[in-house]
Design an enzyme around this catalytic site. Structure first.
Site, PDB file in Angstrom:
ATOM      1  N   ASP A 153      15.601 -45.994  20.208  1.00 45.91           N
ATOM      2  CA  ASP A 153      16.338 -44.674  20.205  1.00 45.91           C
ATOM      3  C   ASP A 153      15.313 -43.609  20.935  1.00 45.91           C
ATOM      4  OD1 ASP A 153      18.521 -46.025  19.229  1.00 45.91           O
ATOM      5  OD2 ASP A 153      18.261 -45.047  17.448  1.00 45.91           O
ATOM      6  N   ARG A 154      15.993 -42.595  21.479  1.00 44.10           N
ATOM      7  CA  ARG A 154      14.904 -41.653  22.171  1.00 44.10           C
ATOM      8  C   ARG A 154      14.033 -40.861  20.911  1.00 44.10           C
ATOM      9  NH1 ARG A 154      17.263 -36.785  26.104  1.00 44.10           N
ATOM     10  NH2 ARG A 154      15.286 -35.693  26.439  1.00 44.10           N
TER      11      ARG A 154
END
Length: 332
Positions: A153-154
């Site tokens: 995930d970012r």
């Protein structure tokens, strides 16, 4: 790729065809063999909408060895692929990706393993024009092959694996699919966590919000998902956990903790939003936390070439380490 007839094919999988009214004919190399035709086209036709790529596949405009194929066809070394004329949006043509390198944990001729910082997407899309993979390709124009093995995930930091050879990518994908890799994360959750070791098995369903963002919800008919949590340190209001992934679903750790009543600190999708806001400012009892406390700190896998079992680790991100230290001595 070698040129066929009077056109200039992309020289590497990372390059995209230029705006052209001519079909391109490209010959598949050993490194490119083994991948599905749809995935291959999505890579070489950067800037072309996914829907258009699938349309030219369905219509038969893409040919392999002069014959029609479907999107599931797997390429073989020596295949000659006809790519029909494709017009790419000027914005995509002119977009600039800044070259960047990241902290390297391990690198050889087959693999690149980096320590990804929080706040950086792994690839472009969903409102992000570029990510780690595009920046690394820009920094390494000589690289003939560079692909993500998996994703983070970012807002998650930590270990990210990239393959420098098609054979390495295939091997690592097989290991992950067969459950032969061991991925572990460090996370801090809010609440009074009791169990030293806890298995969470909640089926997860992916969906999109009205504005197109990915979300995951616990749903009985979703994909089976399993995380093992181990309590490492317990504080007055928080707990530091190790999360061991038994399956690799989107947002799995985040949803499993939240659904169990223990949201991850700083999680802006499934967390406690009021608490997240409060955590951004330091108090007399703790420091500030301005990111999600989720870090991919360890992975174990078999090296695709040597067969050696490898365990790699990335130290807890500095901003998480500072917050952890600010909490003082644990209560357990």
């Amino acid at each position: 790729m070698r040129q066929q007839k009077d056109v200039s094919p992309p020289s590497t999988p990372q390059e995209r065809p230029q705006n052209s009214l001519q079909a391109q004919f490209v010959t598949i190399t050993e490194e490119e063999a083994g991948q599905r035709i749809d995935n291959y086209l999505l890579r070489v036709c950067k800037g072309v909408p996914k829907s258009h790529v699938y349309r030219i596949l369905r219509s038969g405009e893409v040919r392999v060895n002069k014959g029609r194929i479907d999107q599931l066809y797997r390429l073989v070394a020596g295949d000659m692929v006809r790519i029909p004329p494709i017009r790419i949006a000027e914005k995509a043509e002119n977009s600039h990706v800044p070259a960047a390198e990241f902290s390297v944990i391990f690198e050889d001729a087959h693999l690149l393993v980096i320590d990804k910082p929080a706040g950086v997407a792994v690839h472009g899309g969903s409102g992000v024009s570029f990510g780690v993979i595009e920046q690394l390709r820009a920094a390494r124009p000589e690289a003939k092959f560079l692909e993500l093995v998996h994703r983070l995930d970012r807002d998650t930091s930590g270990l990210l694996l990239l393959a420098k050879k098609r054979s390495a990518l295939t091997s690592l994908h097989e290991q992950m699919r067969d459950g032969h890799t061991d991925k572990r994360y460090l996370t801090m959750v809010a609440g009074d966590w009791k169990n030293a070791r806890q298995h969470v098995k909640l089926a997860l369903h992916k969906y999109s919000t009205a504005d197109g963002e990915r979300r995951v919800a616990v749903q009985a008919d979703g994909q089976p998902s399993h995380t093992v949590f181990t309590l490492l340190k317990k504080f007055k209001d928080y707990a530091l956990l190790e999360a061991e992934l038994k399956t690799g679903r989107t947002h799995q750790i985040r949803v499993h903790t939240s659904a169990s009543g223990f949201p991850i600190l700083g999680d802006d999708k499934y967390g406690d939003f009021a608490l997240n806001k409060a955590l951004q400012k330091a108090t007399d009892e703790r420091g500030a936390l301005k990111r999600m406390f989720l870090h991919a700190y360890q992975i174990t896998f078999t090296h695709p070439e040597s067969g050696k079992i490898m365990t790699l680790k990335a130290p807890l991100a500095p901003e998480c380490e500072r917050f952890l230290l600010s909490l003082g001595k644990p209560v357990n």
